[in-house]
Motif scaffolding. Sequence first.
Motif, PDB file in Angstrom:
ATOM      1  N   ASN A 256      -7.223-161.728 -44.539  1.00 14.38           N
ATOM      2  CA  ASN A 256      -6.883-162.782 -45.486  1.00 14.38           C
ATOM      3  C   ASN A 256      -8.062-163.040 -46.421  1.00 14.38           C
ATOM      4  O   ASN A 256      -9.186-163.241 -45.978  1.00 14.38           O
ATOM      5  N   GLY A 257      -7.792-163.032 -47.726  1.00 13.77           N
ATOM      6  CA  GLY A 257      -8.837-163.241 -48.711  1.00 13.77           C
ATOM      7  C   GLY A 257      -9.274-161.976 -49.404  1.00 13.77           C
ATOM      8  O   GLY A 257      -9.891-162.034 -50.470  1.00 13.77           O
ATOM      9  N   VAL A 258      -8.969-160.815 -48.815  1.00  8.90           N
ATOM     10  CA  VAL A 258      -9.254-159.536 -49.461  1.00  8.90           C
ATOM     11  C   VAL A 258      -8.072-159.182 -50.360  1.00  8.90           C
ATOM     12  O   VAL A 258      -6.928-159.117 -49.909  1.00  8.90           O
ATOM     13  N   THR A 259      -8.352-158.982 -51.652  1.00  6.64           N
ATOM     14  CA  THR A 259      -7.278-158.761 -52.608  1.00  6.64           C
ATOM     15  C   THR A 259      -7.065-157.293 -52.954  1.00  6.64           C
ATOM     16  O   THR A 259      -5.993-156.926 -53.428  1.00  6.64           O
ATOM     17  N   LEU A 260      -8.064-156.463 -52.757  1.00  5.24           N
ATOM     18  CA  LEU A 260      -7.947-155.020 -53.005  1.00  5.24           C
ATOM     19  C   LEU A 260      -8.779-154.301 -51.958  1.00  5.24           C
ATOM     20  O   LEU A 260      -9.825-154.794 -51.538  1.00  5.24           O
ATOM     21  N   ALA A 261      -8.336-153.111 -51.567  1.00  2.09           N
ATOM     22  CA  ALA A 261      -9.120-152.278 -50.663  1.00  2.09           C
ATOM     23  C   ALA A 261      -8.782-150.822 -50.939  1.00  2.09           C
ATOM     24  O   ALA A 261      -7.603-150.468 -51.042  1.00  2.09           O
ATOM     25  N   TYR A 262      -9.821-149.993 -51.068  1.00  2.00           N
ATOM     26  CA  TYR A 262      -9.573-148.585 -51.370  1.00  2.00           C
ATOM     27  C   TYR A 262     -10.815-147.755 -51.074  1.00  2.00           C
ATOM     28  O   TYR A 262     -11.931-148.271 -50.954  1.00  2.00           O
ATOM     29  N   GLU A 263     -10.605-146.454 -50.927  1.00  2.00           N
ATOM     30  CA  GLU A 263     -11.699-145.503 -50.742  1.00  2.00           C
ATOM     31  C   GLU A 263     -11.958-144.800 -52.067  1.00  2.00           C
ATOM     32  O   GLU A 263     -11.020-144.422 -52.784  1.00  2.00           O
ATOM     33  N   ARG A 264     -13.253-144.611 -52.390  1.00  2.00           N
ATOM     34  CA  ARG A 264     -13.644-143.893 -53.602  1.00  2.00           C
ATOM     35  C   ARG A 264     -14.671-142.810 -53.247  1.00  2.00           C
ATOM     36  O   ARG A 264     -15.307-142.861 -52.202  1.00  2.00           O
ATOM     37  N   ARG A 265     -14.792-141.872 -54.141  1.00  2.00           N
ATOM     38  CA  ARG A 265     -15.735-140.783 -53.944  1.00  2.00           C
ATOM     39  C   ARG A 265     -17.166-141.295 -54.081  1.00  2.00           C
ATOM     40  O   ARG A 265     -17.498-142.014 -55.025  1.00  2.00           O
TER      41      ARG A 265
END
Length: 329
Positions: A256-265
């Motif tokens: 809760n509170g995290v609006t985006l999450a992703y893996e990047r190079r």
Amino acid sequence: MQGIACPIDRRLLDDWQRDFPIIPRPFEPLAAELGISVDDVLARLNAMQDAGRVSRLGATIAPNAISASTLAAVAAPPERLEEVAAIIGAQAGVNHNYQREDDWNLWFVATGPDRADVDASLKQIQDVTGLRVLDLRLMRPFNVDLGFRMNGPRQLVPPRPVDLSVLQDGDRDLLQALSRGMPITPRSYWDLATNLGRSESEVLDRIETLHDAGIISRLGVIVRHRALGWSANAMVVWDLPEQQVEAAGQALAALNGVTLAYERRAVPDVWPYRLYNMVHARTRSAAQEVIDAATALPELADAKHKVLFSTRCFKQTGALISRTKGKAA
């Protein structure tokens, strides 16, 4: 909610950030549900757009589905910050450009019809500024549907599968128009179709097909989070072994509170961080509470990380999908 005291305005912004009606007169269901007239709905949304609280009525497109994009950063000397930010913002494909608290202080998203177009934009920025550009390509999304719910808990919307087999000629121009935003008028789709030289029925059919196929990830009211009170925004980057990223990314996306999450190079020897998440909060202390909760997750135990609060927004607009020039919406 900052500047949104009226319950009706709150509901307009809360209930219609996704699943906007794909029908000839889309505002009639909104008006009926709220118990007000269509004219009142339109007046309210147009006023909020004029006030900068609503960015546009339109679509967000699944990342790298039919076009290309990347997150990029430069380390601008403080005395050149404004100059470099202007050079970055002048690129048509740059749709977000923020200053953040780090030596790598200007962060932007470069978009384009294909990877070659994005590469050309990054090269031009590097050539003109004389600064190295970090190219941090998206590897895997865990939660990229950025909506700001105003009443009740956040709705976690994991990425949907994307079916590119439905694409037809003309879809790119339609998606570009939806990404830039369509008119907030009684018959928005008719006006959109007229601007594209197409029929309303055809446009409605294509939008529904593209939405069902996951190419349109969200259709509705796109808000400006800063103007609505989410002014403490932080990007958190995590240095994790590749084999730990998936579990940690799923845990972050559900927090809760995290609006985006992703893996990047990662960029070897310069930027080792693979996992990213965004926190949008009303105060810095509230954002820090979310960050503290993230660091306490078992999947992120002892992980090296950096917190980059944003301090200024230089540009925020829709993505560049097609460079075909048509009538303005």
